[in-house]
Design an enzyme around this catalytic site. Structure first.
Site, mmCIF file in Angstrom:
data_model
loop_
_atom_site.group_PDB
_atom_site.id
_atom_site.type_symbol
_atom_site.label_atom_id
_atom_site.label_comp_id
_atom_site.label_asym_id
_atom_site.label_seq_id
_atom_site.Cartn_x
_atom_site.Cartn_y
_atom_site.Cartn_z
ATOM 1 N N ARG A 233 -2.616 51.962 -7.450
ATOM 2 C CA ARG A 233 -3.820 51.616 -8.192
ATOM 3 C C ARG A 233 -4.171 50.155 -7.937
ATOM 4 O O ARG A 233 -3.285 49.300 -7.878
ATOM 5 C CB ARG A 233 -3.614 51.836 -9.701
ATOM 6 C CG ARG A 233 -3.741 53.289 -10.137
ATOM 7 C CD ARG A 233 -5.174 53.789 -10.023
ATOM 8 N NE ARG A 233 -5.338 55.171 -10.461
ATOM 9 C CZ ARG A 233 -5.294 56.237 -9.679
ATOM 10 N NH1 ARG A 233 -5.063 56.104 -8.387
ATOM 11 N NH2 ARG A 233 -5.480 57.451 -10.158
ATOM 12 N N GLU A 262 -13.271 49.817 -8.404
ATOM 13 C CA GLU A 262 -13.868 50.756 -7.436
ATOM 14 C C GLU A 262 -15.199 51.286 -7.950
ATOM 15 O O GLU A 262 -15.326 51.536 -9.147
ATOM 16 C CB GLU A 262 -12.890 51.911 -7.195
ATOM 17 C CG GLU A 262 -11.607 51.410 -6.544
ATOM 18 C CD GLU A 262 -10.554 52.505 -6.379
ATOM 19 O OE1 GLU A 262 -10.870 53.707 -6.516
ATOM 20 O OE2 GLU A 262 -9.407 52.144 -6.111
ATOM 21 N N HIS A 280 -10.512 54.620 -0.962
ATOM 22 C CA HIS A 280 -9.695 55.498 -1.813
ATOM 23 C C HIS A 280 -9.671 56.943 -1.281
ATOM 24 O O HIS A 280 -10.145 57.873 -1.941
ATOM 25 C CB HIS A 280 -10.185 55.481 -3.271
ATOM 26 C CG HIS A 280 -9.111 55.893 -4.242
ATOM 27 N ND1 HIS A 280 -9.035 55.419 -5.521
ATOM 28 C CD2 HIS A 280 -8.055 56.744 -4.105
ATOM 29 C CE1 HIS A 280 -7.994 55.961 -6.147
ATOM 30 N NE2 HIS A 280 -7.383 56.775 -5.294
HETATM 31 O O1 A2R Z 1 10.016 52.864 -13.509
HETATM 32 P P1 A2R Z 1 10.534 54.260 -13.355
HETATM 33 O O2 A2R Z 1 12.003 54.337 -13.209
HETATM 34 O O3 A2R Z 1 9.944 55.203 -14.373
HETATM 35 O O4 A2R Z 1 9.953 54.729 -11.909
HETATM 36 C C1 A2R Z 1 8.580 55.021 -11.728
HETATM 37 C C2 A2R Z 1 7.810 53.829 -11.156
HETATM 38 N N1 A2R Z 1 7.250 52.966 -12.189
HETATM 39 C C3 A2R Z 1 7.468 51.639 -12.282
HETATM 40 N N2 A2R Z 1 8.184 50.816 -11.523
HETATM 41 C C4 A2R Z 1 8.230 49.511 -11.895
HETATM 42 N N3 A2R Z 1 7.584 49.026 -12.968
HETATM 43 C C5 A2R Z 1 6.835 49.807 -13.765
HETATM 44 N N4 A2R Z 1 6.211 49.324 -14.833
HETATM 45 C C6 A2R Z 1 6.760 51.199 -13.421
HETATM 46 N N5 A2R Z 1 6.128 52.280 -13.976
HETATM 47 C C7 A2R Z 1 6.424 53.330 -13.207
HETATM 48 O O5 A2R Z 1 6.733 54.426 -10.409
HETATM 49 C C8 A2R Z 1 8.420 56.064 -10.640
HETATM 50 O O6 A2R Z 1 9.467 56.011 -9.715
HETATM 51 C C9 A2R Z 1 7.128 55.706 -9.937
HETATM 52 C C10 A2R Z 1 6.006 56.701 -10.213
HETATM 53 O O7 A2R Z 1 6.399 57.923 -9.693
HETATM 54 P P2 A2R Z 1 5.811 59.326 -10.180
HETATM 55 O O8 A2R Z 1 5.713 59.332 -11.664
HETATM 56 O O9 A2R Z 1 6.608 60.397 -9.498
HETATM 57 O O10 A2R Z 1 4.324 59.304 -9.674
HETATM 58 P P3 A2R Z 1 3.722 59.785 -8.251
HETATM 59 O O11 A2R Z 1 3.395 61.216 -8.327
HETATM 60 O O12 A2R Z 1 4.604 59.289 -7.158
HETATM 61 O O13 A2R Z 1 2.358 58.953 -8.271
HETATM 62 C C11 A2R Z 1 2.350 57.534 -8.402
HETATM 63 C C12 A2R Z 1 0.961 56.960 -8.498
HETATM 64 C C13 A2R Z 1 -0.023 57.692 -9.393
HETATM 65 O O14 A2R Z 1 0.152 57.389 -10.750
HETATM 66 C C14 A2R Z 1 -1.372 57.226 -8.893
HETATM 67 O O15 A2R Z 1 -1.717 56.011 -9.494
HETATM 68 C C15 A2R Z 1 -1.116 56.994 -7.440
HETATM 69 O O16 A2R Z 1 0.308 56.996 -7.254
HETATM 70 O O17 A2R Z 1 -1.695 58.048 -6.700
#
Ligand code: A2R
Length: 315
Positions: A233, A262, A280
């Site tokens: 993002r 965007e 995007h």
């Molecule tokens: O932090 P964790 O252990 O929950 O790992 C998640 C990480 N994450 C963060 N890392 C560092 N600081 C943060 N504040 C933080 N918040 C989340 O991002 C997790 O490993 C990763 C997100 O992975 P998923 O939930 O599997 O999402 P996905 O499907 O890979 O999509 C990621 C993003 C979407 O939300 C859209 O914004 C974009 O990619 O298309």
């Protein structure tokens, strides 16, 4: 039994529109001559909402839909939905995880190749006749093979990027809030990872906790040979600091598929020759958008059939 009524505020991909038309009574708000009147007249009938395309879905809209049970988002990122306001009202929110991992990971690798090997610039060189008039395009200093890659957000998409990076014989590390059981180096500190890697790929969700996580300090840590790629993002990066870092060559280059506001991309970024910019398109293929539409419709269908959402993000 009458079909559940589903509201779609903005037109989504045909697979979502057609799937909803087939199974539900679909209120096409984007076509309504007077959307406000439609909400006043039919708002209380609406049990489901099909959202996406960055249309803000918040308490003000929920107030007009007193019987809303579920918001199904078209996309894995759901930062345009006020999930807390939904949860307060007992509304389930779903997204479309998993079905776009490969597509977005491909886009990340493409951006990396384009920035590291200057492929966009090299193509322009040919198209503007400079190859014929000036000779070969200059050699690039960096090469993909063997780069040290740091992934900010090793989730579903992040892991798909890591698998691809391995085939380029890259060393992969990651920063998440929590350690995962994966064969990659974990950096508890983003700054420490930025100092250590050649390229930083961002694929975390956009939310308050990730807002401007990549700031001037992280960019300085990435250093003059550093490459930044963002397919997560736009809000995760302090865009003004990035423009500055690219201008002053504090980092070498950036490949961006997402932006803070965007579809408005700052003129300063467009004018820079060390930025590769995409509108995007991370998940933007027909097969992947179809799969996303199908999962959105499946979430609504499953919810109305037996009260079970397939991919809820709030419980
Ligand atoms: O932090 P964790 O252990 O929950 O790992 C998640 C990480 N994450 C963060 N890392 C560092 N600081 C943060 N504040 C933080 N918040 C989340 O991002 C997790 O490993 C990763 C997100 O992975 P998923 O939930 O599997 O999402 P996905 O499907 O890979 O999509 C990621 C993003 C979407 O939300 C859209 O914004 C974009 O990619 O298309």
């Amino acid at each position: 039994m009458s079909r559940p009524t589903v509201l779609m505020p903005v037109r989504l991909h045909d697979s979502a529109v057609d799937g909803c038309e087939e199974r539900f009574e679909l209120l096409r708000l984007w076509e309504a001559p007077d959307p406000d009147a439609l909400l006043a007249e039919r708002g209380a009938d609406v049990r489901g909402l099909a959202g996406g395309a960055h249309r803000r879905i918040d308490a003000a809209l929920f107030d007009r839909l007193p019987n809303l049970e579920i918001v199904a988002n078209f996309g894995v990122g759901y930062d345009s939905i006020d999930v807390d306001a939904a949860t307060e009202r007992g509304i389930v929110v779903t997204n479309t995880p998993g079905v776009l991992d490969d597509e977005v990971a491909d886009t990340a690798l493409a951006l990396l190749l384009m920035t590291v090997r200057e492929l966009g610039q090299a193509e322009q060189y040919l198209r503007t006749g400079r190859w014929a008039s000036e000779g070969h395009y200059p050699l690039t200093d960096l090469t993909m093979t063997g780069l040290k890659l740091g992934i900010l957000g090793l989730g579903r998409i992040g892991e798909a990027i890591a698998r691809r990076a391995e085939t380029f014989r890259m060393t992969v590390g990651y920063h998440n809030r929590t350690l995962k059981d994966v064969p990659y180096r974990y950096y508890p500190s983003l700054l420490e990872m930025a100092r250590d890697v050649d390229t930083l790929v961002i694929v975390v969700p956009g939310n308050a906790a990730t807002h401007h996580l990549v700031d001037a300090e992280v960019l300085a840590a990435l250093g003059p040979d550093g490459v930044l790629v963002n397919v997560g993002r736009g809000t995760v990066v302090d865009e003004a600091a990035l423009v500055d870092a690219l201008k002053t060559r504090t980092i070498r280059a950036a490949g961006l598929d997402v932006f803070e506001d965007e579809p408005n991309v700052p003129r300063e970024l467009i004018d820079l020759d060390n930025a590769v910019l995409l509108p995007h398109v991370g998940s933007a293929t027909t097969p992947t958008r179809r799969a996303m539409g199908q999962l959105l419709v499946d979430n609504l269908t499953s919810w109305f059939a037996d009260g079970r959402a397939l991919s809820p993000v709030n419980g």
